[in-house]
Design a protein around this motif. Sequence first.
Motif, PDB file in Angstrom:
ATOM      1  N   TYR A   1       4.336   0.514 -13.135  1.00 33.25           N
ATOM      2  CA  TYR A   1       4.659   1.878 -13.519  1.00 33.25           C
ATOM      3  C   TYR A   1       3.462   2.603 -14.093  1.00 33.25           C
ATOM      4  O   TYR A   1       3.037   2.349 -15.198  1.00 33.25           O
ATOM      5  CB  TYR A   1       5.821   1.909 -14.507  1.00 33.25           C
ATOM      6  N   ARG A   2       2.929   3.499 -13.289  1.00 36.13           N
ATOM      7  CA  ARG A   2       1.765   4.281 -13.719  1.00 36.13           C
ATOM      8  C   ARG A   2       2.138   5.726 -14.003  1.00 36.13           C
ATOM      9  O   ARG A   2       1.294   6.544 -14.286  1.00 36.13           O
ATOM     10  CB  ARG A   2       0.678   4.250 -12.652  1.00 36.13           C
ATOM     11  N   GLY A   3       3.421   6.045 -13.893  1.00 33.82           N
ATOM     12  CA  GLY A   3       3.882   7.403 -14.143  1.00 33.82           C
ATOM     13  C   GLY A   3       3.798   7.735 -15.608  1.00 33.82           C
ATOM     14  O   GLY A   3       3.478   6.898 -16.441  1.00 33.82           O
ATOM     15  N   ALA A   4       4.081   8.942 -15.928  1.00 37.13           N
ATOM     16  CA  ALA A   4       4.117   9.367 -17.314  1.00 37.13           C
ATOM     17  C   ALA A   4       5.554   9.705 -17.658  1.00 37.13           C
ATOM     18  O   ALA A   4       5.965  10.849 -17.568  1.00 37.13           O
ATOM     19  CB  ALA A   4       3.205  10.565 -17.523  1.00 37.13           C
ATOM     20  N   PRO A   5       6.351   8.695 -18.035  1.00 41.19           N
ATOM     21  CA  PRO A   5       7.750   8.997 -18.316  1.00 41.19           C
ATOM     22  C   PRO A   5       7.862   9.914 -19.505  1.00 41.19           C
ATOM     23  O   PRO A   5       7.006   9.922 -20.378  1.00 41.19           O
ATOM     24  CB  PRO A   5       8.345   7.618 -18.616  1.00 41.19           C
ATOM     25  N   HIS A   6       8.921  10.673 -19.508  1.00 38.92           N
ATOM     26  CA  HIS A   6       9.183  11.549 -20.654  1.00 38.92           C
ATOM     27  C   HIS A   6       9.377  10.697 -21.901  1.00 38.92           C
ATOM     28  O   HIS A   6       9.901   9.610 -21.834  1.00 38.92           O
ATOM     29  CB  HIS A   6      10.462  12.348 -20.437  1.00 38.92           C
ATOM     30  N   GLN A   7       8.966  11.225 -23.016  1.00 31.16           N
ATOM     31  CA  GLN A   7       9.226  10.575 -24.300  1.00 31.16           C
ATOM     32  C   GLN A   7      10.533  11.121 -24.837  1.00 31.16           C
ATOM     33  O   GLN A   7      10.702  12.327 -24.918  1.00 31.16           O
ATOM     34  CB  GLN A   7       8.087  10.878 -25.289  1.00 31.16           C
TER      35      GLN A   7
ATOM     36  N   GLU B   1       0.822  -1.211   0.000  1.00 29.67           N
ATOM     37  CA  GLU B   1       0.000   0.000   0.000  1.00 29.67           C
ATOM     38  C   GLU B   1       0.858   1.264   0.000  1.00 29.67           C
ATOM     39  O   GLU B   1       0.347   2.363  -0.190  1.00 29.67           O
ATOM     40  CB  GLU B   1      -0.923   0.005   1.220  1.00 29.67           C
ATOM     41  N   ALA B   2       2.158   1.111   0.228  1.00 31.64           N
ATOM     42  CA  ALA B   2       3.064   2.269   0.248  1.00 31.64           C
ATOM     43  C   ALA B   2       3.122   2.904  -1.131  1.00 31.64           C
ATOM     44  O   ALA B   2       3.218   2.209  -2.141  1.00 31.64           O
ATOM     45  CB  ALA B   2       4.459   1.841   0.694  1.00 31.64           C
ATOM     46  N   ARG B   3       3.073   4.206  -1.166  1.00 30.82           N
ATOM     47  CA  ARG B   3       3.128   4.940  -2.428  1.00 30.82           C
ATOM     48  C   ARG B   3       4.446   5.675  -2.498  1.00 30.82           C
ATOM     49  O   ARG B   3       4.895   6.302  -1.544  1.00 30.82           O
ATOM     50  CB  ARG B   3       1.962   5.932  -2.527  1.00 30.82           C
ATOM     51  N   GLY B   4       5.066   5.632  -3.688  1.00 31.02           N
ATOM     52  CA  GLY B   4       6.339   6.301  -3.905  1.00 31.02           C
ATOM     53  C   GLY B   4       6.154   7.784  -4.152  1.00 31.02           C
ATOM     54  O   GLY B   4       5.048   8.323  -4.016  1.00 31.02           O
ATOM     55  N   PRO B   5       7.213   8.463  -4.569  1.00 29.77           N
ATOM     56  CA  PRO B   5       7.164   9.909  -4.787  1.00 29.77           C
ATOM     57  C   PRO B   5       6.121  10.356  -5.818  1.00 29.77           C
ATOM     58  O   PRO B   5       5.623  11.465  -5.742  1.00 29.77           O
ATOM     59  CB  PRO B   5       8.573  10.238  -5.278  1.00 29.77           C
ATOM     60  N   MET B   6       5.774   9.487  -6.761  1.00 27.87           N
ATOM     61  CA  MET B   6       4.773   9.862  -7.764  1.00 27.87           C
ATOM     62  C   MET B   6       3.362   9.501  -7.313  1.00 27.87           C
ATOM     63  O   MET B   6       2.422   9.541  -8.090  1.00 27.87           O
ATOM     64  CB  MET B   6       5.100   9.214  -9.102  1.00 27.87           C
ATOM     65  N   ARG B   7       3.251   9.105  -6.024  1.00 25.49           N
ATOM     66  CA  ARG B   7       1.961   8.747  -5.407  1.00 25.49           C
ATOM     67  C   ARG B   7       1.319   7.545  -6.084  1.00 25.49           C
ATOM     68  O   ARG B   7       0.094   7.441  -6.170  1.00 25.49           O
ATOM     69  CB  ARG B   7       1.017   9.944  -5.385  1.00 25.49           C
TER      70      ARG B   7
END
Length: 196
Positions: A189-195, A144-150
């Motif tokens: 990975y649910r972040g939006a990495p840079h293209q 349940e822990a969330r990283g810096p990108m929540r």
Amino acid sequence: MNPRAALLSLGAAALVVPLLLGDAPPTGKPKVIRNDLCIVAPATPYDPASGLPMIAPRPIPAGARCPVCGMYPARHPHWSAQVIFRDGAVHYFDSPIDLFVFLQRVDHYDRRYTRGDVIARYVRDVESGQWIDAPAAFFVQGSEARGPMRTADLPAFASRDAAAAFARRHGGAVVAAAQITPAVLQGLYRGAPHQH
């Protein structure tokens, strides 16, 4: 310049600039503009005056940016990670998941290097804040822990026992670095990495 001449100049620029940039002239159909240009700062070079061995983990500079997501790793010290290259240069990451995403395609995020140029990988033990060798670390997947990108991340630990204790408190399963595959990353990975 009178207002009519200024408008004509702007109109001419609107036609000429796309031609100079290699785009076709307007066809009446709106063009989809992609906002996928990202300029990643180069890896931070090794400073022999630091007194640290070239392969040792480094303190994260306040202005360092994660080459995967663009965040500032120094703002999330217990989640941060870093990779060191043969020439001593280092990239910093805001979390273990971004480190593993980077390692899947090093030359995609920094064309100066390949995976073969990586000589060290470090993650922070979430509880102690100490740097640990990423290949020897244990991670908790699905907690349940969330990283810096929540979003879901991979909290890192120096021992399997510490990771298991964390998993009992926060859910998830203990995995070794070798078990973090592209499929695992895709699911997390649910972040939006840079293209790039």
